[in-house]
Design an enzyme around this catalytic site. Structure first.
Site, PDB file in Angstrom:
ATOM      1  N   SER A   1       0.846  -1.398  -0.113  1.00 44.94           N
ATOM      2  CA  SER A   1       0.041   0.181  -0.108  1.00 44.94           C
ATOM      3  C   SER A   1       0.852   1.379  -0.140  1.00 44.94           C
ATOM      4  O   SER A   1       2.012   1.130   0.568  1.00 44.94           O
ATOM      5  CB  SER A   1      -0.916  -0.014   1.241  1.00 44.94           C
TER       6      SER A   1
ATOM      7  N   TYR B   1      -2.405  -0.501  10.296  1.00 43.96           N
ATOM      8  CA  TYR B   1      -2.399  -0.922   9.134  1.00 43.96           C
ATOM      9  C   TYR B   1      -1.032  -0.366   8.341  1.00 43.96           C
ATOM     10  O   TYR B   1      -0.368  -1.109   7.461  1.00 43.96           O
ATOM     11  CB  TYR B   1      -3.604  -0.306   8.375  1.00 43.96           C
TER      12      TYR B   1
ATOM     13  N   LYS C   1       1.548  -2.935   6.476  1.00 41.38           N
ATOM     14  CA  LYS C   1       2.067  -2.691   5.079  1.00 41.38           C
ATOM     15  C   LYS C   1       3.534  -2.444   4.737  1.00 41.38           C
ATOM     16  O   LYS C   1       4.283  -2.539   3.773  1.00 41.38           O
ATOM     17  CB  LYS C   1       1.001  -1.314   4.261  1.00 41.38           C
TER      18      LYS C   1
END
Length: 250
Positions: A142, A155, A159
């Site tokens: 990401s 998150y 990533k």
């Protein structure tokens, strides 16, 4: 793109980028193992592929459970005799809390799927690739794995980890005819983006304001890059993170 007759696993393929990627592989002649924790969604993807004269099967898998990942890879090899590509796409989204407000259960859940799940899939697939003498991994990271992403600690951590794992494994297996790359999508039309905007509707205008192209990416555009990296057209590319973000990182 040169993926005809390849056997490809796509995790989290029941929706979003995973769905688009599975359909794209099939379009170019690959046989796709559509893996998802939600078999109903996965079956719909398989039905769509077959209705367009492609080849696909469903394989249920929770990537956070090692034994299920082992079953995913082993059953694929038992069925087709090989595994050419695994696309590690399965993931869950952020909880939009500042770091000190983050809930431990949310941290554990995101890391289990987005980071540990990718590790499990890489570990098991690499064992098969070493045995057969070749293989290809494409990880879905990401933009949040490349640059600061506030209110997003779990998150972002997961990533960034995917990017690091991609580069480390690419170096380890570069002489073994095994390539490992990642794509880093920016804001892309998906269930995760809908979740974000649903929680904070004002984010729609805010996000588009920081994208030079002034629009979100489409899942099909990300799928294009994934299939390209998995194809024989990119035999000299490994350890790369391809950013697809409409210029946001600029």
């Amino acid at each position: 793109m040169e993926v005809k007759d390849k056997i490809v696993i796509v995790t989290g393929a029941g929706s979003g980028i995973g769905r688009a990627t599975a359909i794209h592989f099939a379009k170019f002649g690959a046989t796709v193992v559509v893996s998802d924790i939600n078999t109903e969604s996965a079956q719909k993807v398989v039905d769509e592929i077959i209705s367009n004269k492609g080849k696909a099967i469903v394989n249920k898998c929770n990537v956070a459970k090692f034994e299920e990942v082992e079953n995913l890879v082993n059953s694929t090899v038992n069925e087709f005799g090989k595994l050419d590509v695994i696309v590690n796409n399965a993931g869950i989204g952020p909880n939009l809390l500042r770091t000190h407000e983050s809930r431990l259960k949310d941290w554990d859940a995101v890391i289990a799927v987005n980071q540990t799940g990718v590790f499990y899939c890489m570990k098991v697939a690499l064992q098969q690739f070493l045995e057969q003498g070749y293989g290809n991994i494409v990880n879905i990271a990401s933009l949040a794995g490349l640059k600061a992403s506030p209110n997003n600690i779990s998150y972002s951590a997961s990533k960034f980890a995917v990017v690091g794992m991609t580069k480390s494994a690419a170096m380890e297996y570069a002489t073994k005819n095994i390539r490992v790359n990642a794509v880093c999508p920016g804001y892309t039309e998906s269930a995760l983006l809908n979740q974000l905007i649903g929680a904070k509707p004002e984010m729609d205008a805010i996000l588009k304001s920081v994208i030079p192209m002034k629009r979100y990416g489409k899942a099909e555009e990300i799928a294009d890059a994934v299939v390209w990296l998995a194809s024989d057209n990119t035999r000299f590319i490994t350890g790369q993170t391809i950013t697809l973000d409409g210029g946001t990182s600029l």
